[in-house]
Design an enzyme around this catalytic site. Sequence first.
Site, PDB file in Angstrom:
ATOM      1  N   THR A  13      44.009   6.480 -24.404  1.00 42.16           N
ATOM      2  CA  THR A  13      44.382   7.118 -23.140  1.00 42.16           C
ATOM      3  C   THR A  13      45.663   7.939 -23.288  1.00 42.16           C
ATOM      4  O   THR A  13      45.697   9.129 -22.951  1.00 42.16           O
ATOM      5  CB  THR A  13      44.593   6.022 -22.062  1.00 42.16           C
ATOM      6  OG1 THR A  13      43.425   5.219 -22.002  1.00 42.16           O
ATOM      7  CG2 THR A  13      44.860   6.618 -20.695  1.00 42.16           C
ATOM      8  N   VAL A  14      46.716   7.322 -23.793  1.00 41.48           N
ATOM      9  CA  VAL A  14      48.001   8.032 -23.878  1.00 41.48           C
ATOM     10  C   VAL A  14      47.986   9.046 -25.027  1.00 41.48           C
ATOM     11  O   VAL A  14      48.429  10.193 -24.859  1.00 41.48           O
ATOM     12  CB  VAL A  14      49.174   7.030 -24.036  1.00 41.48           C
ATOM     13  CG1 VAL A  14      50.499   7.768 -24.114  1.00 41.48           C
ATOM     14  CG2 VAL A  14      49.201   6.042 -22.870  1.00 41.48           C
ATOM     15  N   GLU A 128      60.668   6.743 -23.386  1.00 39.96           N
ATOM     16  CA  GLU A 128      60.609   7.089 -21.958  1.00 39.96           C
ATOM     17  C   GLU A 128      59.320   6.597 -21.306  1.00 39.96           C
ATOM     18  O   GLU A 128      59.324   6.156 -20.149  1.00 39.96           O
ATOM     19  CB  GLU A 128      60.718   8.614 -21.803  1.00 39.96           C
ATOM     20  CG  GLU A 128      60.730   9.123 -20.379  1.00 39.96           C
ATOM     21  CD  GLU A 128      61.917   8.609 -19.581  1.00 39.96           C
ATOM     22  OE1 GLU A 128      63.040   9.036 -19.862  1.00 39.96           O
ATOM     23  OE2 GLU A 128      61.722   7.770 -18.665  1.00 39.96           O
ATOM     24  N   VAL A 131      58.303   2.713 -19.408  1.00 45.02           N
ATOM     25  CA  VAL A 131      58.485   2.252 -18.023  1.00 45.02           C
ATOM     26  C   VAL A 131      58.198   3.408 -17.067  1.00 45.02           C
ATOM     27  O   VAL A 131      58.732   4.509 -17.233  1.00 45.02           O
ATOM     28  CB  VAL A 131      59.934   1.773 -17.763  1.00 45.02           C
ATOM     29  CG1 VAL A 131      60.075   1.250 -16.333  1.00 45.02           C
ATOM     30  CG2 VAL A 131      60.358   0.713 -18.761  1.00 45.02           C
ATOM     31  N   GLY A 133      55.559   5.280 -16.475  1.00 42.97           N
ATOM     32  CA  GLY A 133      54.676   6.401 -16.842  1.00 42.97           C
ATOM     33  C   GLY A 133      55.403   7.732 -16.833  1.00 42.97           C
ATOM     34  O   GLY A 133      56.309   7.964 -17.637  1.00 42.97           O
ATOM     35  N   GLU A 189      43.021  -3.786 -15.764  1.00 42.90           N
ATOM     36  CA  GLU A 189      42.337  -4.057 -17.034  1.00 42.90           C
ATOM     37  C   GLU A 189      41.212  -5.069 -16.793  1.00 42.90           C
ATOM     38  O   GLU A 189      41.206  -5.774 -15.786  1.00 42.90           O
ATOM     39  CB  GLU A 189      43.318  -4.732 -18.009  1.00 42.90           C
ATOM     40  CG  GLU A 189      44.642  -4.046 -18.153  1.00 42.90           C
ATOM     41  CD  GLU A 189      44.606  -2.923 -19.158  1.00 42.90           C
ATOM     42  OE1 GLU A 189      43.777  -2.998 -20.076  1.00 42.90           O
ATOM     43  OE2 GLU A 189      45.381  -1.973 -19.013  1.00 42.90           O
ATOM     44  N   ASP A 200      53.607  -7.632 -16.854  1.00 45.56           N
ATOM     45  CA  ASP A 200      53.823  -6.218 -17.205  1.00 45.56           C
ATOM     46  C   ASP A 200      55.115  -5.702 -16.548  1.00 45.56           C
ATOM     47  O   ASP A 200      55.941  -5.060 -17.202  1.00 45.56           O
ATOM     48  CB  ASP A 200      52.608  -5.402 -16.739  1.00 45.56           C
ATOM     49  CG  ASP A 200      52.771  -3.916 -16.980  1.00 45.56           C
ATOM     50  OD1 ASP A 200      52.683  -3.498 -18.145  1.00 45.56           O
ATOM     51  OD2 ASP A 200      53.011  -3.166 -16.005  1.00 45.56           O
ATOM     52  N   LYS A 204      58.779  -4.372 -18.301  1.00 44.62           N
ATOM     53  CA  LYS A 204      59.433  -3.097 -17.969  1.00 44.62           C
ATOM     54  C   LYS A 204      60.836  -3.350 -17.421  1.00 44.62           C
ATOM     55  O   LYS A 204      61.779  -2.609 -17.719  1.00 44.62           O
ATOM     56  CB  LYS A 204      58.579  -2.339 -16.948  1.00 44.62           C
ATOM     57  CG  LYS A 204      57.248  -1.871 -17.524  1.00 44.62           C
ATOM     58  CD  LYS A 204      56.323  -1.393 -16.407  1.00 44.62           C
ATOM     59  CE  LYS A 204      54.978  -0.907 -16.938  1.00 44.62           C
ATOM     60  NZ  LYS A 204      53.997  -0.709 -15.871  1.00 44.62           N
ATOM     61  N   GLY A 301      48.553   6.481 -16.590  1.00 45.46           N
ATOM     62  CA  GLY A 301      47.569   7.553 -16.714  1.00 45.46           C
ATOM     63  C   GLY A 301      47.872   8.414 -17.926  1.00 45.46           C
ATOM     64  O   GLY A 301      48.997   8.478 -18.406  1.00 45.46           O
TER      65      GLY A 301
END
Length: 429
Positions: A13-14, A128, A131, A133, A189, A200, A204, A301
């Site tokens: 995805t990333v 960066e 945390v 997105g 998920e 999660d 962060k 995203g």
Amino acid sequence: MRNIQIGLLGFGTVGSGVAAILKNNLYDIDTRSHASISIKKALVRNLLKERSYSEGIYITDSPSEILEDPDIDIVVEVIGGIEPARSYMISALEHGKNVVTANKDLLAVHGEELLNVAQRNGSDLFFEASVGGGIPIISAIRQSLTANQVSSVIGIINGTTNYILSAMTEQGRDFSNVLQEAQELGYAEADPTADIEGLDAARKLAILSTLAFNTSVTFNDVFVEGISKISPADIQYASELDCVIKLLAIAKNQGDGIEIRVHPALLPKKHPLAAVNGVYNAVYVVGDAAGETMFYGKGAGSLPTGSAVVSDIIQVVRNMESKSTGLIGYGCYRNAPIKTTDSFTTGYYIRLKVKDEPRVFATLALFFAEAGISFSSIIQKPRPENNAEIVLVTHPCTERQLRQALDSLNSYSKLDKIYNVIRLETNSI
Ligand code: NAP
Ligand code: HSE
């Protein structure tokens, strides 16, 4: 223009967001960084998978083809998890490469180790995307607010839980029903434990707190409670109290230590974070000079997270050009203690069912008075069979005081059950 070659570790995805941004905004990115930036290779598990934006990229399942390639200047780690990501990052840094990562799980536990390896090798390690997105919160704390003594960082930093709580609030639906929808929509998920149990957000928050307070905070330092016990009834009562329920990530410098916790909380509707809904994230930072600041945007995203990764890549390229890589180290020059839960001071919402009889309420009030706790609001609703549902809202007290009152309450014969105990975050406005 200098050629800069990137090795992607992970092309999911990333990784594909990074590739898309570098392709779509090529001219501006190259002009702004005074370099020609391209992805040379990408490491994956499954060589047969179809991948968008892979044209011109050599796909491999052998990490050494990237980690030991002398032409690769920057390694972007977007595999996730602890191993093998940690070993690959250390190897990349030890081969003199700069590293950009989105990996909060790894940084929240091994951040100090990795930043020290980077500094020893004169390399940059930027994160960066780990945390919030697409929200530029790491650079905001590290650079834009660096003149401040930060007193608190309060965030909604998990999109899945914010989506669930927002839908429960707006549509009156219950937790498991919305969770299933969030999974179908791809927000949660298949195993949503890390999101709904607050893990999660805790990871962060550990990263943000380390930077905000220049003191080492790891995942294990964070008190964590998830949202699975929140019911539509709690949300309805919160609304009657002019509040919403959010999963908050809270870090405060209390002078004698850092208070750091992730839990659902009643938040007044007028607080700026109360208006953050759906999968959006926001982080509210208070500094002694800047005052209140708030950063809002998409917390996950492909493209939002890719945006943060590519901005780090451009910063690394600029540092390479000015021969200043490896200058930003761990930065933890303070050794502030982490406060224990006993001393956390918040208001509390307690929803319970008792016998609807004379003296019962007076006895409840006595339990709280004996613990030194006073009430700020009380709601009582009659229920069938001579029962009453009561919501007690306390003024701020310590967790130790609350436990004393709850111990008395739990041994009271007229108590049927305590449905829920939720903290109130009224101090932070
Ligand atoms: P993803 O879609 O699951 O992609 C992971 C990629 O890594 C895949 O290409 C996978 O290969 C590859 N990979 C996994 N294990 C590997 C291994 N042992 N060896 C080689 N390659 C391996 O994950 P993602 O959502 O992009 O997340 C990547 C990182 O970004 C994570 O640290 C995550 O926490 C972080 N992050 C994600 C988001 C988000 O919105 N997704 C937001 C913020 C941060 P295959 O494709 O062959 O399976
Ligand atoms: N699972 C995370 C969330 C993804 O829901 O916010 C981004 O880190």
